[in-house]
Motif scaffolding. Structure first.
Motif, mmCIF file in Angstrom:
data_model
loop_
_atom_site.group_PDB
_atom_site.id
_atom_site.type_symbol
_atom_site.label_atom_id
_atom_site.label_comp_id
_atom_site.label_asym_id
_atom_site.label_seq_id
_atom_site.Cartn_x
_atom_site.Cartn_y
_atom_site.Cartn_z
ATOM 1 N N TYR A 1 -37.922 1.828 30.659
ATOM 2 C CA TYR A 1 -36.718 1.398 31.382
ATOM 3 C C TYR A 1 -35.810 2.590 31.611
ATOM 4 O O TYR A 1 -35.864 3.580 30.880
ATOM 5 C CB TYR A 1 -35.992 0.334 30.544
ATOM 6 N N THR A 2 -34.977 2.517 32.633
ATOM 7 C CA THR A 2 -34.057 3.608 32.934
ATOM 8 C C THR A 2 -33.226 3.997 31.713
ATOM 9 O O THR A 2 -32.805 3.138 30.928
ATOM 10 C CB THR A 2 -33.108 3.237 34.093
ATOM 11 N N LEU A 3 -32.977 5.292 31.548
ATOM 12 C CA LEU A 3 -32.255 5.803 30.386
ATOM 13 C C LEU A 3 -30.760 5.954 30.633
ATOM 14 O O LEU A 3 -30.016 6.332 29.726
ATOM 15 C CB LEU A 3 -32.830 7.162 29.963
ATOM 16 N N THR A 4 -30.308 5.667 31.845
ATOM 17 C CA THR A 4 -28.894 5.883 32.154
ATOM 18 C C THR A 4 -27.972 5.021 31.293
ATOM 19 O O THR A 4 -26.866 5.432 30.959
ATOM 20 C CB THR A 4 -28.606 5.597 33.643
ATOM 21 N N GLY A 5 -28.447 3.848 30.899
ATOM 22 C CA GLY A 5 -27.636 2.967 30.058
ATOM 23 C C GLY A 5 -27.352 3.544 28.687
ATOM 24 O O GLY A 5 -26.373 3.167 28.028
ATOM 25 N N LYS A 6 -28.199 4.450 28.222
ATOM 26 C CA LYS A 6 -28.008 5.064 26.909
ATOM 27 C C LYS A 6 -26.795 5.988 26.872
ATOM 28 O O LYS A 6 -26.349 6.395 25.803
ATOM 29 C CB LYS A 6 -29.255 5.871 26.525
ATOM 30 N N LEU A 7 -26.272 6.341 28.049
ATOM 31 C CA LEU A 7 -25.168 7.297 28.121
ATOM 32 C C LEU A 7 -23.800 6.630 28.021
ATOM 33 O O LEU A 7 -22.776 7.309 27.979
ATOM 34 C CB LEU A 7 -25.244 8.085 29.437
ATOM 35 N N ARG A 8 -23.770 5.316 27.962
ATOM 36 C CA ARG A 8 -22.483 4.612 27.955
ATOM 37 C C ARG A 8 -21.766 4.717 26.612
ATOM 38 O O ARG A 8 -20.573 4.490 26.514
ATOM 39 C CB ARG A 8 -22.703 3.134 28.304
ATOM 40 N N ASN A 9 -22.505 5.031 25.581
ATOM 41 C CA ASN A 9 -21.935 5.121 24.242
ATOM 42 C C ASN A 9 -22.428 6.414 23.598
ATOM 43 O O ASN A 9 -23.613 6.597 23.399
ATOM 44 C CB ASN A 9 -22.371 3.895 23.421
ATOM 45 N N LYS A 10 -21.491 7.320 23.288
ATOM 46 C CA LYS A 10 -21.867 8.643 22.789
ATOM 47 C C LYS A 10 -22.663 8.560 21.488
ATOM 48 O O LYS A 10 -23.602 9.338 21.262
ATOM 49 C CB LYS A 10 -20.614 9.506 22.577
ATOM 50 N N LYS A 11 -22.291 7.638 20.635
ATOM 51 C CA LYS A 11 -22.994 7.479 19.360
ATOM 52 C C LYS A 11 -24.441 7.047 19.591
ATOM 53 O O LYS A 11 -25.379 7.592 18.994
ATOM 54 C CB LYS A 11 -22.263 6.446 18.503
ATOM 55 N N LYS A 12 -24.623 6.072 20.480
ATOM 56 C CA LYS A 12 -25.975 5.597 20.790
ATOM 57 C C LYS A 12 -26.780 6.673 21.523
ATOM 58 O O LYS A 12 -27.986 6.804 21.316
ATOM 59 C CB LYS A 12 -25.913 4.328 21.642
ATOM 60 N N GLU A 13 -26.097 7.427 22.374
ATOM 61 C CA GLU A 13 -26.760 8.500 23.105
ATOM 62 C C GLU A 13 -27.342 9.538 22.143
ATOM 63 O O GLU A 13 -28.497 9.956 22.270
ATOM 64 C CB GLU A 13 -25.759 9.168 24.044
#
Length: 396
Positions: free
Chosen positions: A143-155
Motif C-alpha cells: 500500500y502507498t507509504l504516504t500515510g506513514k508521514l502523517r505522524n512523525k513518531k510512526k514515520e
C-alpha cells in the motif's frame, strides 16, 4: 537439488486484497520442485479465514493463535460496547495476546531454526517481532507509504522496521520510488514485483452465481468491487452516479463488498432516491461474473497498492475508470492507454469521463485489446515466478 525453504507469514486469511495475492503466490509456487513452503498464519478463525480453502493442500499451515483464543477474544470484543466489565478487560486480553505471540514465535523459531532459509513477512505485521527471527527476512509493501508521514513518531518507527528487513518488495513502481525517496531504502535492497495473476484461471474459474443474483446480471450496469471502508471512496461513487442519473443514465450501479461504511451508503442511496438503481450487492467470493457482464468497472479509491480487481476486470473484458490515486492504478492503466484515470477526488471529471466511456463502445473494446497485447504478460504468474526466485536467493 537443494530446496529453498520458505516460511510465508500473514496475519489472517480474510476476504481482502493482500490475502487474495498471497493465495495467488502460494498456488503458483506450490508445485515448484526447488521450493519447500510453510504457511504461518497468526489467527485461526475458521469463520473469517475465507481463503483458507484456497491454499494448496500440499502446503503445511501453522497457526499462532488457537481457534479457542480467537473466539474468546471476539466474544469479549462484541460485548464491550454494552458492558463496562468487558470494556475494561478487552485491552488486557490484547496485551496478553501480544505477549503470547512473542513467546510463541521465539519458541517456534528456536525449535525450527534449521527448517527455514528465509522468512517472508507478507503483510508486514511482524514488525514488533522481527528481532526474534534470526533468518533473512523479506518485507512486502502492499500500500502507498504516504500515510506513514502523517505522524512523525510512526514515520520513524516504520523507517526502523524497514531497516530490519534484508530485502523489501514493492508491488508497483510508484511504491518503490516512495520507499526510496521517503524512507531512504537503498536501491539494491528493494525490488518491484507485480502481484501475480493466473491469467488462465479467469477462463477456468467456475462461475458460482446464486439463483437470486441471476436477475441482476441480466441488467445493463456498471460495477465496483472493494471493501466498504472510508478510503475506497464509495460515497464519492454514489454522488457521481446521482449526477449521472439526473442526466438520464440507464445503467445501474452494483457495489460489491462489505464493511463499516455500508450504512452510510444505504442512507445516501435513500436520500438521493436511488433505491433499485444503486444496489449494495454484498460480498462475493468470486466477483468475476459481475465484472464480465458489466459495461465498465469503476473505482474511486483514495489510496491503493496494486489493485488486482483491475486485472480481473480487464481480463474478463471490462474496461476500468479510476481515480489516479497513489499508488498502483497507473501501473495497470498506463497514462490512459489501457483505461481512464481521473484526478483523485474530482467527482465532476469522473462523471464526465464515465458518461463519455459509456457512449463509446469502440473505445471500451480498444482499451482491452491494447492491454492484452501490450501489458498483460507482466502480471503473468510464470513471469513473476522467476522474479520471486531471484528475490529469495539471499546470500547465494
Amino acid at each position: 537439488m537443494k530446496k529453498k525453504r520458505v516460511l510465508f507469514y500473514n496475519g489472517q486469511l480474510l476476504m481482502g486484497g493482500i490475502e487474495r495475492v498471497l493465495t495467488s503466490y502460494l498456488q503458483g509456487l506450490a508445485n515448484e520442485e526447488d521450493l519447500e513452503i510453510t504457511v504461518l498464519i497468526k489467527e485461526n478463525d475458521p469463520e473469517k479465514n475465507i481463503f483458507l480453502t484456497d491454499i494448496p493442500k500440499n502446503l503445511p499451515i501453522v497457526f499462532i493463535k488457537t481457534e479457542e483464543m480467537v473466539k474468546f477474544r471476539n466474544e469479549i470484543k462484541a460485548k464491550r460496547k454494552k458492558n463496562i466489565f468487558y470494556k475494561l478487560i478487552y485491552p488486557l486480553i490484547l496485551a496478553y495476546e501480544r505477549l503470547y505471540m512473542k513467546k510463541w514465535l521465539r519458541n517456534y523459531m528456536k525449535a525450527n531454526k534449521d527448517k527455514f532459509d528465509v522468512v517472508i513477512d507478507f503483510d508486514m505485521s511482524l514488525g514488533k517481532y522481527l528481532n526474534i527471527i534470526d533468518l533473512p527476512k523479506i518485507g512486502w509493501i502492499h500500500y502507498t507509504l504516504t500515510g506513514k508521514l502523517r505522524n512523525k513518531k510512526k514515520e520513524l518507527r516504520f523507517k526502523r522496521r524497514l531497516e530490519k528487513y534484508d530485502r523489501i518488495v514493492a508491488i508497483c513502481d510508484e511504491m518503490k520510488e516512495e520507499a526510496k525517496n521517503l524512507f531512504k531504502v537503498p536501491e539494491e535492497k528493494i525490488m518491484r514485483i507485480y502481484n501475480p495473476f493466473d491469467i488462465d484461471k479467469v477462463g477456468r474459474e467456475k462461475e458460482i452465481i446464486e439463483e437470486e443474483d441471476k436477475e441482476y446480471l441480466k441488467e445493463d450496469y456498471i460495477v465496483a468491487v472493494s471493501r466498504l471502508v472510508e478510503g475506497k471512496g464509495r460515497e464519492d461513487l454514489v454522488d457521481i452516479y446521482n449526477e449521472l442519473h439526473k442526466d438520464g443514465i440507464q445503467e445501474k450501479l452494483y457495489i460489491l463488498g462489505e464493511g463499516p461504511v455500508s450504512e452510510k451508503l444505504e442512507k445516501k442511496i435513500k436520500e438521493f432516491g436511488l433505491e433499485g438503481k444503486v444496489i449494495l450487492v454484498g460480498q462475493k467470493k468470486n466477483p468475476l461474473p459481475w465484472m464480465k457482464d458489466a459495461k465498465i468497472f469503476v473505482h474511486t479509491s483514495y489510496g491503493e497498492g496494486l489493485p488486482t480487481v483491475f486485472l480481473e476486470s480487464m481480463i474478463a473484458g471490462t474496461p476500468v475508470i479510476a481515480y489516479d490515486c497513489p499508488t498502483g492504478p497507473k501501473d495497470i492503466l498506463g497514462k490512459n492507454q489501457y483505461g481512464v484515470l481521473v484526478k483523485t477526488g474530482d467527482k465532476e471529471s469522473f462523471k464526465i469521463e464515465l458518461e463519455k466511456l459509456l457512449k463509446d463502445e469502440e473505445r471500451r473494446k480498444k482499451y482491452i485489446e491494447d492491454f492484452y497485447k501490450e501489458k498483460l504478460h507482466e502480471f503473468n504468474i510464470e513471469y513473476i515466478r522467476k522474479q520471486f526466485k531471484k528475490l529469495i536467493s539471499i546470500g547465494e
